[in-house]
Design a protein around this motif. Structure first.
Motif, mmCIF file in Angstrom:
data_model
loop_
_atom_site.group_PDB
_atom_site.id
_atom_site.type_symbol
_atom_site.label_atom_id
_atom_site.label_comp_id
_atom_site.label_asym_id
_atom_site.label_seq_id
_atom_site.Cartn_x
_atom_site.Cartn_y
_atom_site.Cartn_z
ATOM 1 N N ASN A 187 49.220 38.801 42.802
ATOM 2 C CA ASN A 187 50.277 39.022 41.824
ATOM 3 C C ASN A 187 49.813 39.873 40.646
ATOM 4 O O ASN A 187 50.637 40.340 39.859
ATOM 5 C CB ASN A 187 50.789 37.678 41.276
ATOM 6 C CG ASN A 187 51.623 36.934 42.283
ATOM 7 O OD1 ASN A 187 52.504 37.508 42.910
ATOM 8 N ND2 ASN A 187 51.351 35.651 42.465
ATOM 9 N N ASN B 151 44.173 37.029 42.329
ATOM 10 C CA ASN B 151 45.549 36.815 42.762
ATOM 11 C C ASN B 151 46.247 38.148 43.011
ATOM 12 O O ASN B 151 46.213 39.039 42.152
ATOM 13 C CB ASN B 151 46.301 36.017 41.692
ATOM 14 C CG ASN B 151 47.605 35.440 42.205
ATOM 15 O OD1 ASN B 151 48.325 36.075 42.977
ATOM 16 N ND2 ASN B 151 47.934 34.236 41.772
ATOM 17 N N LEU C 259 42.710 35.125 47.310
ATOM 18 C CA LEU C 259 42.808 34.166 46.216
ATOM 19 C C LEU C 259 41.925 32.940 46.417
ATOM 20 O O LEU C 259 41.325 32.435 45.476
ATOM 21 C CB LEU C 259 44.269 33.730 46.055
ATOM 22 C CG LEU C 259 44.560 32.623 45.045
ATOM 23 C CD1 LEU C 259 44.178 33.081 43.632
ATOM 24 C CD2 LEU C 259 46.042 32.228 45.095
#
Length: 215
Positions: free
Chosen positions: A98, A96, A70
């Motif tokens: 996520n 990211n 990131l």
């Protein structure tokens, strides 16, 4: 981890699109086009400064690797390593973790590496741990059937938590070491953190887990 800001990092990352893939969502399901072959793809989530993946890519030219990080000020160090080595089987994504399913689809990835991830020790931060169930589901959704996670850490608490999380999710434990550098494990490639911690005499914990096809 305290990061030293490198204001020039963003510009440098943009100068090397052959290594740091821009618009990676465009290659979802088509990563073979990026590498020019259909070799298995392994990813490292939280690749840091890239020592591990550079070592793995050199050791295994028949496998494609992607490092995911990131922070621009961190991944730029991995880029600098890659520029020196010119490894055709290694690419980087400045994205990211996520959002893995934004960039990969089912069967894109054969293996996920998690090395010295942030332990997020406070209970209220459990969902941020890369071995939390929502991350395990995300990995499952991009891995081939029977895909694996290889996990290393110096943090006993995170390791114990992760073993429980893997078990509760229904993953099969294939390998376990409570002191990696005193085991007979062969072919270990160390990360920057691993070198530092092992020099201090700290234990390195490692395990390999596998998703079951029937899950």
């Amino acid at each position: 981890m305290r990061l030293r800001n490198k204001p020039w990092a963003k510009e440098m990352l943009a100068q090397y699109p052959q290594y740091v893939i821009p618009n990676p969502e465009e290659y979802k399901g088509k990563w073979s086009e990026v590498f020019g072959n259909t070799n298995p793809l392994h990813i490292e989530v939280g690749t840091g400064k890239g020592q591990f993946l550079v070592g793995m890519a050199k050791q295994n030219p028949h496998i494609n690797y992607i490092g995911i990080e990131l922070y621009e000020s961190v991944i730029v160090s991995a880029l600098e390593r890659l520029i020196k080595e010119e490894l055709p089987n290694l690419k980087l994504l400045n994205v990211n973790a996520n959002e893995l399913e934004k960039y990969f689809t089912k069967n894109d990835v054969a293996r996920v590496y998690l090395n010295f991830s942030d332990p997020w020790p406070k209970t209220r931060h459990e969902k941020r741990r890369l071995t939390y169930k929502t991350f395990l589901r995300s990995y499952e959704n991009i891995l081939v059937d029977g895909g694996e996670i290889h996990f290393k850490t110096d943090n006993q608490g995170l390791f114990e938590y992760s073993l429980m999380s893997f078990s509760e999710y229904g993953l099969l434990l294939k390998f376990l070491s409570l002191d990696l550098h005193k085991s007979n494990f062969e072919g270990n490639v160390m990360t920057e953190y691993e070198e530092k911690f092992s020099q201090r005499g700290q234990r390195i914990y490692r395990c390999e887990v596998k998703y079951l096809n029937e899950k």
